[in-house]
Write a protein that holds these residues in place. Structure first.
Motif, short mmCIF file in Angstrom:
data_model
loop_
_atom_site.label_atom_id
_atom_site.label_comp_id
_atom_site.label_asym_id
_atom_site.label_seq_id
_atom_site.Cartn_x
_atom_site.Cartn_y
_atom_site.Cartn_z
N GLU A 59 44.41 16.15 41.68
CA GLU A 59 45.10 16.84 40.58
C GLU A 59 46.59 16.59 40.66
OE1 GLU A 59 44.83 21.12 40.61
OE2 GLU A 59 44.58 21.17 42.78
N PRO B 211 45.33 21.56 30.66
CA PRO B 211 44.48 20.76 31.55
C PRO B 211 43.80 19.58 30.85
CG PRO B 211 43.42 22.83 31.01
CD PRO B 211 44.79 22.90 30.43
N HIS C 230 48.27 19.32 33.27
CA HIS C 230 47.59 19.48 34.55
C HIS C 230 46.42 18.51 34.52
CE1 HIS C 230 45.06 22.26 37.38
NE2 HIS C 230 45.53 21.20 38.01
N MET D 52 34.90 23.34 35.85
CA MET D 52 35.89 24.12 35.10
C MET D 52 35.87 25.58 35.52
SD MET D 52 35.55 22.34 31.30
CE MET D 52 36.73 23.46 30.54
N ASN E 6 37.54 26.10 38.86
CA ASN E 6 38.99 25.91 38.84
C ASN E 6 39.68 26.75 37.77
OD1 ASN E 6 39.78 23.51 40.81
ND2 ASN E 6 37.79 23.01 39.89
N LEU F 93 39.36 27.10 34.56
CA LEU F 93 39.77 26.41 33.34
C LEU F 93 38.88 26.89 32.19
CD1 LEU F 93 40.07 22.76 34.76
CD2 LEU F 93 41.90 24.46 34.51
N ALA G 224 39.68 22.58 28.33
CA ALA G 224 40.38 21.39 28.81
C ALA G 224 40.12 20.25 27.84
CB ALA G 224 39.90 20.98 30.21
#
Length: 251
Positions: A6, A12, A38, A69, A72, A74, A77
């Motif tokens: 990353e 993202p 990101h 996802m 993390n 998220l 994205a």
């Protein structure tokens, strides 16, 4: 768990490599995007440093992306996927459109593929007796009998790693990938997606042809297609600067 690299901060973007690739293939693009995003380049199942499993199809790999996802944090994205990774990205976008901001699909369409080169590459890699290898050059010489393209041999050999004792092994789960080759060639399915979508093809590649346009229009009516001159299937490698600029401008 899916292994990943990353870079940066901001909205993202998840980058997905193609068959027999890895997160390292998409790391350059991820670093470029990191100025304003990101960017996360991941290893799909049975590839790179991610887990090995006998099951491998696009709905399963789409579920892997959703799990990644979630792990993390998220909610949404943008997705960028090359070849097999592009099909994973399409399947995820069709299955979970509310979680995808934008979609970039690189040199692959949504339809069925029965590309004999996939089998040829896998068979060539599996035919090498890894236990007798003494150097990467020796592996290259063995692959050369079946694969004349130097850039493709270099791409495949990026999967060959050695330990501290000098013993070699393939990072991908070649046996599982070979067994899943028909699923890897299968079409993606789902309802129409109105996500803002960019398809990028290499002008010298035959992976996206005129006959594929109808399927693209049907599933992704908001999509537009850009052809990158002078390169084949490995657009992100053969035309790195142009590809990175397209990503920057679209995302």
């Amino acid at each position: 768990m899916l292994s990943f690299l990353e870079y940066g901060s901001g909205p993202p973007v998840i980058l997905l490599h193609g068959l027999l690739g890895s997160k390292l293939n998409m790391a350059g693009a991820a670093r470029v995007l990191s100025d304003h995003h990101h960017a996360l380049a991941i290893d799909l199942r049975n590839h790179g440093d991610s887990f090995h499993h006998n099951s491998m199809n696009y709905r399963i790999m789409a579920a892997d992306i959703g799990g990644f996802m979630d792990d993390n944090d998220l909610d949404t994205a943008s997705l960028v996927g090359h070849s097999m990774g592009g099909k994973c990205a399409m399947q995820y976008a069709l299955s979970f459109p509310d979680r995808v901001d934008k979609l970039v699909v690189v040199d692959i369409g949504p339809g069925e593929y029965r590309d004999p080169s996939w089998t040829k590459y896998l068979k060539a890699m599996l035919s090498i007796d890894i236990s007798t290898l003494t150097s990467r050059q020796e592996a290259d010489e063995r692959l050369k009998k079946e694969i004349t393209s130097k850039i493709y041999r270099q791409f495949l050999l990026s999967n060959l790693v050695s330990d501290e004792n000098g013993s070699y092994c393939w990072r991908p789960n070649l046996t599982a990938i070979m067994a899943a080759r028909h699923d890897i060639g299968a079409q993606v399915t789902g309802p129409v997606s109105y996500i803002d979508t960019l398809f990028v093809k290499g002008s010298e590649s035959d992976y996206i042809q005129e006959k594929d346009q109808a399927a693209i229009d049907q599933l992704f009516p908001q999509a537009h297609l850009i052809s990158v001159a002078g390169c084949g299937h490995l657009v992100h490698i053969e035309a790195r600067e142009r590809f990175n600029q397209l990503l920057h401008d679209f995302l």
